[in-house]
Design an enzyme around this catalytic site. Structure first.
Site, PDB file in Angstrom:
ATOM      1  CG  ASP A 101      -2.287   0.346   1.008  1.00 46.07           C
ATOM      2  OD1 ASP A 101      -2.509   1.364   0.340  1.00 46.07           O
ATOM      3  OD2 ASP A 101      -3.176  -0.383   1.481  1.00 46.07           O
ATOM      4  CG  ASP A 206      -4.520   5.255   0.886  1.00 47.45           C
ATOM      5  OD1 ASP A 206      -5.489   4.506   1.050  1.00 47.45           O
ATOM      6  OD2 ASP A 206      -4.372   6.332   1.488  1.00 47.45           O
ATOM      7  CD  GLU A 264      -9.043   4.061  -1.508  1.00 47.56           C
ATOM      8  OE1 GLU A 264      -9.915   3.744  -0.679  1.00 47.56           O
ATOM      9  OE2 GLU A 264      -8.151   4.895  -1.251  1.00 47.56           O
ATOM     10  CG  HIS A 341      -8.696  -1.986   4.826  1.00 47.82           C
ATOM     11  ND1 HIS A 341      -8.442  -2.076   3.472  1.00 47.82           N
ATOM     12  CD2 HIS A 341      -8.351  -0.729   5.179  1.00 47.82           C
ATOM     13  CE1 HIS A 341      -7.962  -0.925   3.039  1.00 47.82           C
ATOM     14  NE2 HIS A 341      -7.899  -0.090   4.058  1.00 47.82           N
ATOM     15  CG  ASP A 342     -11.204   1.370   3.745  1.00 48.31           C
ATOM     16  OD1 ASP A 342     -10.702   1.422   4.884  1.00 48.31           O
ATOM     17  OD2 ASP A 342     -10.611   1.755   2.721  1.00 48.31           O
TER      18      ASP A 342
END
Ligand code: NOJ
Length: 569
Positions: A101, A206, A264, A341-342
């Site tokens: 990431d 990210d 993302e 994970h969000d």
């Protein structure tokens, strides 16, 4: 490139790891790199060959490590740089590639750049961030403008003892960096090269949609909230200069390596803008994650709703997948995912706990054979579901959720109502320890993790139990992945024209890949029986989540969450 000259990620099955809760090797309650290494054989056996690992870098952990205080050091909670190098080589030995990431929209406020910037107004680091003077109205001190960030508050924070504010579209401990500054950009190019030279196979970029801001910093004309702030992502998302910054990253770094870059892209990105980023000919990155298919059930921001009001909008889901497919597929590769994970756990979001196995398998079959590179989120393969915590405070490991709760409480919502909402929507649901077996703390660690483990590990939702059960979700995943990697099927999925079948069906998501031989998926998204008419000559049933085929006179009676992968004649 692979041996056929195709981009290697077109044959990849991705798996997302949230390190804090994946596997703890030293029993301190925090997952770590050695823990990941110890599970590489498991991952290989599952069939995945590409990992995206959430941030591992030095960080005060205000936001799960997305607040980086030193990009070139591994967070001691997770291990050392040696552990990381070992992870790379052990993964590569097993044919597994690693994406890390890369957080390049902001740093931690504890990063030396920011510390220098606030200490020394004449420093070059001062230009790495956005500092602006506040405003005064009716004797009140106000931030420089009315922008609201992603975590429920003003996007500005005042520097103690000064009239200056700094911009942070996420938490106040994550100041945004200024990509208009050439020297700042060079710092990020160096960091990217540092990891590519080490042998990482690429990056998940990210919050990449937000690198360019409206540098006039004018107020948003949108509808203000109770506090006078406007949630207007257009001020800092997908703006024209972003595409230049991405091209610079490509020219200076990515184009010199055989690496995969996955952006993302939030902020309501359009498929057209995503195509501009990921176009194989002249784009700058390779895949673009969007959020359009994550909340197709009215759950997002659903504080005023009850659980009974949340219902998957199957037609909208089909439309959203197809909208992206139509614009992108001829010119770009795409990622596929349900959860990371969000987000809340997908089996809770679009499936059903009462039909955990049926719905988890259905969801996987549905996404796996769409056009793109699939990404599984850790725990999804065993049907991990949302938590059922008893207090709002149980969710407070997450800064976004904490801010939400504060804002909801200040607006008069009672804790009972807020708790129901969190149990349904908070991203903490996806951050509970991975459930490996039936021992205490689910075999994740000898100690309690940052978030409390979901008790359902005791009732079979764990890797060990599912490995032993031939009909488990885990074994279904493994088998399905094997099929998806079959070169003939892979080619059909990526090259055969994708069409939705019976678009207007409100309960069934069915699609077809046309080609020499047709491949079809039929999925019932409801916890009850529905009917689906079928006008093709049935060939083989390749995947199915019930024991018998119920087909009579061209009509399938689809049981709750029943799914098929069919080869047609
Ligand atoms: C997206 C990450 O996935 C999320 O976890 C984080 O809070 C924000 N970006 C800010 O870095």
């Amino acid at each position: 490139m692979d041996t056929k000259g195709l981009a290697w990620w077109r044959n990849s099955i991705g798996y997302i790891i949230y390190p804090e809760s994946f596997k703890d090797s030293n029993d301190d309650g925090v997952g770590d790199i050695r823990g990941i290494v110890s599970k590489l054989d498991y991952l290989k056996e599952l069939g995945v060959n590409l990992l995206w690992i959430c941030p591992l870098f030095k960080s005060p952990m205000d936001d799960g490590g997305y607040d980086v205080s030193d990009y070139r050091q591994i967070n001691p909670r997770f291990g050392t740089m040696e552990d990381f190098d070992d992870l790379l080589s052990e993964a590569h030995k097993r044919g597994i590639r690693i994406l890390i990431d890369f957080v390049l929209n902001h740093t931690s406020d504890e990063h030396p750049w920011f510390q220098t910037a606030i200490r020394d107004p004449g420093s070059k680091e001062r230009g790495y961030y956005f500092f602006r003077e506040g405003r005064k109205a009716n004797g009140k001190e106000l931030p420089p403008n009315n922008w609201k960030g992603f975590f429920s508050t003003s996007a500005w924070e005042r520097l103690p003892g000064s009239d200056l504010y700094y911009l942070h579209i996420f938490s106040k401990k994550m100041p945004d960096v200024n990509w208009a500054n050439p020297e700042l950009r060079e710092r990020y190019f160096e960091i990217a090269r540092f990891y590519l030279d080490k042998g990482v196979d690429g990056f998940r970029l990210d919050a990449v949609a937000h690198l360019a801001k409206d540098l006039s910093f004018a107020d948003s004309a949108g509808q203000p909230d109770e506090d006078g702030f406007v949630y207007d992502t257009s001020k800092f998302s997908n703006r024209p200069e972003l595409f230049d910054y991405l091209q610079m990253l490509k020219k200076n770094v990515f184009s010199h390596y055989d690496c995969l870059t996955v952006g993302e892209a939030g902020g309501n990105i359009s498929p057209q803008d995503a195509l501009k980023m990921a176009d194989r000919q002249n784009g700058s990155i390779n895949l673009v994650f969007n959020f359009d298919t994550v909340w197709d059930n009215g759950n997002y921001g659903s504080i005023d709703k009850g659980d009974q009001d949340i219902r998957t909008d199957v037609i909208s889901l089909k439309d959203n997948f197809m909208r992206w497919y139509e614009v992108c597929h001829e010119r770009a590769d795409m990622p596929l995912y349900w959860c990371n994970h969000d987000h809340p756990r997908v089996v809770s979001q679009y499936g059903s706990i009462a039909f955990r196995a049926e719905s988890a398998k259905m969801l996987f079959n549905t996404i796996l054979f769409l056009y793109g590179t699939p990404f599984i989120y850790n725990g999804e393969e065993i049907g991990m579901s949302n938590v059922n915590y008893a207090r709002c405070e149980d969710f407070f490991s997450d800064v976004g959720t904490r801010n939400d709760v504060a804002s909801l409480r200040s607006r008069g919502y009672d804790d009972g109502k807020i708790l129901g909402y969190l149990n349904r929507t908070s991203r903490v649901n996806a951050r509970t320890p991975m459930q490996w077996d039936r021992t205490r703390y689910a075999g994740f660690s000898a100690h309690r993790g940052v978030n409390r483990v979901n008790d359902n590990y005791l009732s079979g939702v764990n890797v060990a139990d599912e490995m032993a059960d031939p009909w488990s979700i885990l074994n279904f995943y493994q088998y399905a992945i094997g099929l998806r990697k079959d070169p003939v099927i892979n080619e059909q999925v990526l090259e055969g024209r994708l069409e939705i079948v019976d678009h207007g069906h409100p309960d069934v998501f069915a699609y077809l890949h046309d080609g020499k031989d047709k491949l079809m998926v039929i999925s019932n998204f409801r916890p009850y029986q529905v009917y689906f008419s079928f006008y093709y000559a049935l060939g083989d049933v390749l995947l199915h989540n019930y024991d018998q085929v119920l087909l009579s006179d061209h009509v399938f009676a689809l049981r709750p969450f029943e799914t098929y992968l069919l080869r047609l004649r």
